[in-house]
Write an enzyme that holds these catalytic residues in place. Sequence first.
Site, PDB file in Angstrom:
ATOM      1  N   ARG A  31     -55.272 -22.091  -2.288  1.00  0.00           N
ATOM      2  CA  ARG A  31     -56.240 -21.499  -3.225  1.00  0.00           C
ATOM      3  C   ARG A  31     -57.471 -22.389  -3.415  1.00  0.00           C
ATOM      4  O   ARG A  31     -58.048 -22.440  -4.516  1.00  0.00           O
ATOM      5  CB  ARG A  31     -55.556 -21.226  -4.579  1.00  0.00           C
ATOM      6  CG  ARG A  31     -55.518 -19.740  -4.915  1.00  0.00           C
ATOM      7  CD  ARG A  31     -54.961 -19.498  -6.317  1.00  0.00           C
ATOM      8  NE  ARG A  31     -53.539 -19.230  -6.325  1.00  0.00           N
ATOM      9  CZ  ARG A  31     -52.715 -19.487  -7.340  1.00  0.00           C
ATOM     10  NH1 ARG A  31     -53.171 -20.044  -8.444  1.00  0.00           N
ATOM     11  NH2 ARG A  31     -51.443 -19.186  -7.269  1.00  0.00           N
ATOM     12  N   ARG A  35     -60.952 -19.509  -8.447  1.00  0.00           N
ATOM     13  CA  ARG A  35     -61.630 -19.398  -9.733  1.00  0.00           C
ATOM     14  C   ARG A  35     -61.993 -20.712 -10.403  1.00  0.00           C
ATOM     15  O   ARG A  35     -62.766 -20.721 -11.357  1.00  0.00           O
ATOM     16  CB  ARG A  35     -60.758 -18.578 -10.683  1.00  0.00           C
ATOM     17  CG  ARG A  35     -60.967 -17.085 -10.452  1.00  0.00           C
ATOM     18  CD  ARG A  35     -60.468 -16.275 -11.622  1.00  0.00           C
ATOM     19  NE  ARG A  35     -59.036 -16.055 -11.501  1.00  0.00           N
ATOM     20  CZ  ARG A  35     -58.328 -15.336 -12.363  1.00  0.00           C
ATOM     21  NH1 ARG A  35     -58.918 -14.798 -13.423  1.00  0.00           N
ATOM     22  NH2 ARG A  35     -57.026 -15.159 -12.199  1.00  0.00           N
ATOM     23  N   ARG A  44     -67.716 -13.616  -7.226  1.00  0.00           N
ATOM     24  CA  ARG A  44     -66.818 -12.551  -7.649  1.00  0.00           C
ATOM     25  C   ARG A  44     -67.500 -11.618  -8.642  1.00  0.00           C
ATOM     26  O   ARG A  44     -67.312 -10.399  -8.602  1.00  0.00           O
ATOM     27  CB  ARG A  44     -65.553 -13.153  -8.265  1.00  0.00           C
ATOM     28  CG  ARG A  44     -64.594 -12.081  -8.701  1.00  0.00           C
ATOM     29  CD  ARG A  44     -63.257 -12.612  -9.132  1.00  0.00           C
ATOM     30  NE  ARG A  44     -62.636 -11.641 -10.036  1.00  0.00           N
ATOM     31  CZ  ARG A  44     -61.375 -11.629 -10.357  1.00  0.00           C
ATOM     32  NH1 ARG A  44     -60.556 -12.526  -9.868  1.00  0.00           N
ATOM     33  NH2 ARG A  44     -60.898 -10.724 -11.186  1.00  0.00           N
ATOM     34  N   ASP A  81     -55.609 -11.993   0.551  1.00  0.00           N
ATOM     35  CA  ASP A  81     -54.473 -11.941  -0.365  1.00  0.00           C
ATOM     36  C   ASP A  81     -53.194 -11.847   0.445  1.00  0.00           C
ATOM     37  O   ASP A  81     -53.201 -11.330   1.565  1.00  0.00           O
ATOM     38  CB  ASP A  81     -54.604 -10.733  -1.291  1.00  0.00           C
ATOM     39  CG  ASP A  81     -53.618 -10.821  -2.439  1.00  0.00           C
ATOM     40  OD1 ASP A  81     -53.870 -11.591  -3.379  1.00  0.00           O
ATOM     41  OD2 ASP A  81     -52.562 -10.158  -2.369  1.00  0.00           O
ATOM     42  N   TYR A 158     -42.773  -7.686  -4.137  1.00  0.00           N
ATOM     43  CA  TYR A 158     -43.895  -7.007  -4.793  1.00  0.00           C
ATOM     44  C   TYR A 158     -43.845  -5.493  -4.555  1.00  0.00           C
ATOM     45  O   TYR A 158     -44.175  -4.707  -5.443  1.00  0.00           O
ATOM     46  CB  TYR A 158     -45.220  -7.563  -4.280  1.00  0.00           C
ATOM     47  CG  TYR A 158     -45.590  -8.928  -4.837  1.00  0.00           C
ATOM     48  CD1 TYR A 158     -46.065  -9.056  -6.145  1.00  0.00           C
ATOM     49  CD2 TYR A 158     -45.483 -10.072  -4.068  1.00  0.00           C
ATOM     50  CE1 TYR A 158     -46.419 -10.297  -6.654  1.00  0.00           C
ATOM     51  CE2 TYR A 158     -45.835 -11.317  -4.570  1.00  0.00           C
ATOM     52  CZ  TYR A 158     -46.302 -11.432  -5.862  1.00  0.00           C
ATOM     53  OH  TYR A 158     -46.655 -12.650  -6.372  1.00  0.00           O
TER      54      TYR A 158
END
Lengths: 365, 365
Positions: A31, A35, A44, A81, A158
């Site tokens: 990552r 963010r 973003r 992702d 998921y």
Amino acid sequence: MNPAHNQLKNDRLLRALRREPVDATPVWLMRQAGRYLPEYRASRARAGSFLALAKTPELACEVTLQPLERFDLDAAIIFSDILTIPDAMGLELHFVDGEGPKFARPIKTVSDIDRLGVPDPETELRYVMDALRVTRSALGGRVPLIGFSGSPWTLACYMVEGGGSETFSLIKAMAWNEPAALHRLLAINTAAVIAYLSAQRAAGAQALMVFDTWGGILTPAQYTQFSLPYLERIAAELQRGDGPDRTPLILFGRGNQAHLEALAASGAEGIGVDWTCDLAEARSRTGGHVALQGNLDPGALFANPAALRAEVGRVLASFGEGPGHVFNLGHGIAQTVDPDNVGVLVDAVHALSRARTATASVSLG
Amino acid sequence: MNPAHNQLKNDRLLRALRREPVDATPVWLMRQAGRYLPEYRASRARAGSFLALAKTPELACEVTLQPLERFDLDAAIIFSDILTIPDAMGLELHFVDGEGPKFARPIKTVSDIDRLGVPDPETELRYVMDALRVTRSALGGRVPLIGFSGSPWTLACYMVEGGGSETFSLIKAMAWNEPAALHRLLAINTAAVIAYLSAQRAAGAQALMVFDTWGGILTPAQYTQFSLPYLERIAAELQRGDGPDRTPLILFGRGNQAHLEALAASGAEGIGVDWTCDLAEARSRTGGHVALQGNLDPGALFANPAALRAEVGRVLASFGEGPGHVFNLGHGIAQTVDPDNVGVLVDAVHALSRARTATASVSLG
């Protein structure tokens, strides 16, 4: 199909994954485009959403390169992702703020599984392939580009839960009550992962990684039924070339400590481990047959620079002398991390590993 | 102070913790008094809140006994919370629906630590002592009553984070940046846990357990600094009698697999392990010096009865022959579990372990 690796200006990552000597331990961070970076948050905001960012090749390229502008990282990892495959299968991935990924159409019945097909990467996942091509070109050989996917088991978690979970009650019920159906789902996912990673390699990925984020929620007995065999199949069947141009495969799993011997025997070039595993023990148990990737506690990025450097030194020392270490976190960077501390980390890996190599040479000489 | 254990009608738990033979493997379940039971939800609705339930001795007794009315459990565990100590220290525990425990006044500075005192159990935690006395009396020797506390490290996590956390960034920053302050906090917590468990024993607890819920978020090196030494201090300093009247101590920790040898050498009578650990390996590594408690995957309670029974059999087989096994889950019961399945589990433990014992006797005889 895959352009030669030897045009790379920095091939430390690939050398370490081949367990060849390096001048300094290569480092990249799960990552690393994310963010915690203000420039990522700005991109973003312009894109409107995480998925718009991931699905627009030029924007995915932009954010993939952002951490390389700030830090002396030894690899780029394509901004994407782990759940692109089930999205392409029609489950419709979306993100709910504060709740993580969700599928609009999760797997609810056995017949939902029988309707699933293996997506064609160059059509249904073309945005990922285009992002890889654009980014590979933009990198210009600066560092290698990593492509990735979720593991068959983690995708299944998921797909069946419809998102994250605290109890994983639905997928666990399926594992116990309908193991044959779950194995069908895992086989479809495995075929999809192999096709997807193969296409990523053709589109320019120079290393490939599988994230088994949820392998660690299984008992050891269930892991050997529902996760390990599919990771082994990927490692065995994914065609990735030979010799110096072979594209290395890294299998990362949270909580995979009980299975290191088996993972090391899978044929994968690298095994990624989390921070609850001692690298010295992992190295001894994998017998030098694979490179190891990891495993700084992501929480160390909340330490002050001196403590962070000391912890980087401890991780390097726990791996010890000799080739085959790719420095990374044991999990992704938290979004509240101070970017300056990421710079401290990256520089410390290079400086301290160079110093270790120099000391080792002196003591040998 | 502690009334004799030999008045117990069912002493399987205590025998197993002493590694003495039992007619059937004892079983109890973490969070056996909880939201999966409709009668618990009714009691809680009447009380108004979780804390009102826990802080009213008669109500705590009522819900402690509820699962024993339904299931053939071999122990009761007092209805309480792992965070009563910091609440009594003045941090003010409360619960936010869907978010878990929170402290109104978390530890924010080093001087907050220096203001903390060790609560007097019979005054500031009197409601727990009263609940134990009332419940011990109500049990009438039917099964032993277990008292418990959070571990010093786990208490510190909640005290510093102010609640649960995904990243544990505050406590990890403290561990790296202010280790001396964290050690002071852990020392205070340890003194408080020892006083608290000692008082629980005097109030009637016949076994004592420490929950190190968050030990597993630490690197192995940090675990040996910040969690293990305080568990060892509790095991060494907690006076719990001698011979057959000795009150056993169980140390449970999620993700404690890397430290089983050290935990087994602590002096605790039992070690609780989660479901990601193979009991055969745990038994071999602890060398028969302690009893083992665990370790069914809590997710197995979502399986159908036949699959659940098979998994109970697998856990019993993984422990193998001989004494020293307390059957439990590897973590608390999820609130969405069907209570009928808990009955299937409890009965399967007794039936299958009796059958194993009989088979072993036949094969030996």
